[in-house]
Write an enzyme that holds these catalytic residues in place. Sequence first.
Site, mmCIF file in Angstrom:
data_model
loop_
_atom_site.group_PDB
_atom_site.id
_atom_site.type_symbol
_atom_site.label_atom_id
_atom_site.label_comp_id
_atom_site.label_asym_id
_atom_site.label_seq_id
_atom_site.Cartn_x
_atom_site.Cartn_y
_atom_site.Cartn_z
ATOM 1 N N ASN A 37 -10.085 -0.884 0.392
ATOM 2 C CA ASN A 37 -8.628 -0.703 0.337
ATOM 3 C C ASN A 37 -8.110 -1.345 -0.954
ATOM 4 O O ASN A 37 -8.095 -2.565 -1.081
ATOM 5 C CB ASN A 37 -8.012 -1.360 1.577
ATOM 6 C CG ASN A 37 -6.500 -1.260 1.613
ATOM 7 O OD1 ASN A 37 -5.855 -0.933 0.620
ATOM 8 N ND2 ASN A 37 -5.927 -1.565 2.766
ATOM 9 N N HIS A 74 -3.828 7.039 1.939
ATOM 10 C CA HIS A 74 -4.158 5.656 1.589
ATOM 11 C C HIS A 74 -5.527 5.341 2.182
ATOM 12 O O HIS A 74 -5.789 5.630 3.352
ATOM 13 C CB HIS A 74 -3.077 4.732 2.159
ATOM 14 C CG HIS A 74 -3.414 3.284 2.033
ATOM 15 N ND1 HIS A 74 -3.921 2.743 0.869
ATOM 16 C CD2 HIS A 74 -3.334 2.258 2.936
ATOM 17 C CE1 HIS A 74 -4.130 1.446 1.069
ATOM 18 N NE2 HIS A 74 -3.785 1.130 2.302
ATOM 19 N N CYS A 84 0.813 -1.231 0.000
ATOM 20 C CA CYS A 84 0.000 0.000 0.000
ATOM 21 C C CYS A 84 0.844 1.278 0.000
ATOM 22 O O CYS A 84 0.314 2.362 -0.197
ATOM 23 C CB CYS A 84 -0.941 -0.005 1.189
ATOM 24 S SG CYS A 84 -1.990 -1.464 1.212
HETATM 25 C C1 LIG Z 1 -9.675 -4.991 10.905
HETATM 26 C C2 LIG Z 1 -10.303 -3.914 11.761
HETATM 27 C C3 LIG Z 1 -11.359 -3.179 10.956
HETATM 28 C C4 LIG Z 1 -10.961 -4.576 12.946
HETATM 29 O O1 LIG Z 1 -11.599 -3.571 13.719
HETATM 30 P P1 LIG Z 1 -11.478 -3.610 15.313
HETATM 31 O O2 LIG Z 1 -12.342 -2.541 15.840
HETATM 32 O O3 LIG Z 1 -10.013 -3.527 15.608
HETATM 33 O O4 LIG Z 1 -12.083 -4.987 15.630
HETATM 34 P P2 LIG Z 1 -11.432 -6.096 16.568
HETATM 35 O O5 LIG Z 1 -10.137 -6.547 16.024
HETATM 36 O O6 LIG Z 1 -11.477 -5.476 17.935
HETATM 37 O O7 LIG Z 1 -12.447 -7.253 16.414
HETATM 38 C C5 LIG Z 1 -13.677 -7.192 17.085
HETATM 39 C C6 LIG Z 1 -14.479 -8.423 16.808
HETATM 40 O O8 LIG Z 1 -15.021 -8.323 15.489
HETATM 41 C C7 LIG Z 1 -14.867 -9.563 14.828
HETATM 42 N N1 LIG Z 1 -14.804 -9.334 13.398
HETATM 43 C C8 LIG Z 1 -13.715 -9.244 12.596
HETATM 44 N N2 LIG Z 1 -14.092 -9.034 11.339
HETATM 45 C C9 LIG Z 1 -15.435 -8.989 11.334
HETATM 46 C C10 LIG Z 1 -16.402 -8.796 10.348
HETATM 47 N N3 LIG Z 1 -16.091 -8.609 9.054
HETATM 48 N N4 LIG Z 1 -17.700 -8.804 10.692
HETATM 49 C C11 LIG Z 1 -18.082 -8.998 11.969
HETATM 50 N N5 LIG Z 1 -17.203 -9.181 12.956
HETATM 51 C C12 LIG Z 1 -15.902 -9.179 12.647
HETATM 52 C C13 LIG Z 1 -13.611 -10.138 15.390
HETATM 53 O O9 LIG Z 1 -13.601 -11.537 15.227
HETATM 54 C C14 LIG Z 1 -13.696 -9.738 16.851
HETATM 55 O O10 LIG Z 1 -14.517 -10.666 17.500
HETATM 56 P P3 LIG Z 1 -14.134 -11.193 18.964
HETATM 57 O O11 LIG Z 1 -14.102 -9.973 19.828
HETATM 58 O O12 LIG Z 1 -15.238 -12.130 19.257
HETATM 59 O O13 LIG Z 1 -12.798 -11.832 18.798
HETATM 60 C C15 LIG Z 1 -9.233 -2.918 12.259
HETATM 61 O O14 LIG Z 1 -8.392 -3.552 13.175
HETATM 62 C C16 LIG Z 1 -8.437 -2.324 11.157
HETATM 63 O O15 LIG Z 1 -8.941 -1.565 10.358
HETATM 64 N N6 LIG Z 1 -7.124 -2.627 11.106
HETATM 65 C C17 LIG Z 1 -6.276 -2.133 10.054
HETATM 66 C C18 LIG Z 1 -6.529 -2.896 8.818
HETATM 67 C C19 LIG Z 1 -5.940 -2.314 7.613
HETATM 68 O O16 LIG Z 1 -6.217 -1.197 7.285
HETATM 69 N N7 LIG Z 1 -5.122 -3.092 6.918
HETATM 70 C C20 LIG Z 1 -4.549 -2.725 5.697
HETATM 71 C C21 LIG Z 1 -3.435 -1.806 5.882
HETATM 72 S S1 LIG Z 1 -2.697 -1.425 4.365
#
Ligand SMILES: CC(C)(COP(=O)(O)OP(=O)(O)OC[C@H]1O[C@@H](n2cnc3c(N)ncnc32)[C@H](O)[C@@H]1OP(=O)(O)O)[C@@H](O)C(=O)NCCC(=O)NCCS
Length: 322
Positions: free
Chosen positions: A278, A248, A116
């Site tokens: 993304n 990004h 990215c």
């Molecule tokens: C991935 C992301 C959206 C998750 O959001 P979050 O608020 O951190 O969520 P958490 O990791 O706290 O997960 C919360 C719960 O949601 C669940 N969950 C994950 N994906 C899910 C989805 N698509 N739908 C529903 N629930 C989901 C998880 O399993 C977790 O459940 P648990 O508490 O029972 O284990 C966030 O961490 C993020 O944006 N990270 C960066 C990702 C990114 O941009 N990557 C590319 C970079 S180039």
Amino acid sequence: MTKPRPVGIAGSGFAVPPRRLTNDELAHRVDTSDEWIRSRTGIAARHVLSDGLETSDLAAQAATAALDQAGLAAAAVDAVIVATVSADMPFPNAANLVQAKLGIPPVPCFDLGTACAGYIYGLSMAALLIQAERAETVLLVGADALSKLLDWDDRSTCVLFGDGAGATVLRPCEAGYGLLGWNLGADGTGGEYLKVAPRADAPGGPRYLQMAGREVFKFAVRIQPRTCQAALDEAGITAEQVDWLIPHQANIRIIDAAARGLGIPMDKVYVNVDRYGNTSAASIPLALAEAAGQGLFKRGDNLLLVGFGAGLSWGAAVVRWP
Ligand SMILES: CC(C)(COP(=O)(O)OP(=O)(O)OC[C@H]1O[C@@H](n2cnc3c(N)ncnc32)[C@H](O)[C@@H]1OP(=O)(O)O)[C@@H](O)C(=O)NCCC(=O)NCCS
């Protein structure tokens, strides 16, 4: 030391595949919901490859639009760089495929990884080629189709990404405009956080994109203000002088945090993550081309571009619109 030759963006274009995939459609496949995806990421839909389209097709489409906008023929291109981590195949390069599709002469063509952050790395390399007078016109494309690398049964990753391409044509420009400063960095010790590898429970199995979401989130929030500040310092301007932040497009909460960290109001931030998700290396040039196409930039506007992602890698650039 004499000032480097000024290099600017002479044209831009973008392409996404026609197949649009909504959150509701994904909710039929994995245990998720439109509400969860929108509230955690800001994404409502993304476009994904279908019907035999490949990464290089999107790249070629975006490149054609960028050359048209620059008023240049394929024969004018002196080098092609495609930032991608999802080329059609390991070789030939996506850049060579774009060259062939557009009928570009036998000039240097290469791909560049860096996920990215790939477009910012490519922008810096394109500028160096022009500054060193090894090229007058560089076609720089960010193109990715991470849909090919996703585990479509993994709700924690499959909802986040989309496919697309964004292209820019780089040329020498008037002094005081174009690329004013840039900053690049990487930390390979964080490579584990975002990778393409077999799943831990199936070591010999297929490779999928895997991510430690929270770690990547924290890294993104931490790194963006730092790399932006370094690029702003090199450009000799302050965050208050930024007219447009083109970040990004990974997640609206990460974008919000970057804007807040830099003290840039959200009405100066271009956001399209809601429509495309993304798109990896395509994300920044796609946003830039879309915003430029809407006539949002005026002469003299300072654009701050920032990318981060797998590697871990990051980069920022300041561009003054010609
Ligand atoms: C991935 C992301 C959206 C998750 O959001 P979050 O608020 O951190 O969520 P958490 O990791 O706290 O997960 C919360 C719960 O949601 C669940 N969950 C994950 N994906 C899910 C989805 N698509 N739908 C529903 N629930 C989901 C998880 O399993 C977790 O459940 P648990 O508490 O029972 O284990 C966030 O961490 C993020 O944006 N990270 C960066 C990702 C990114 O941009 N990557 C590319 C970079 S180039």
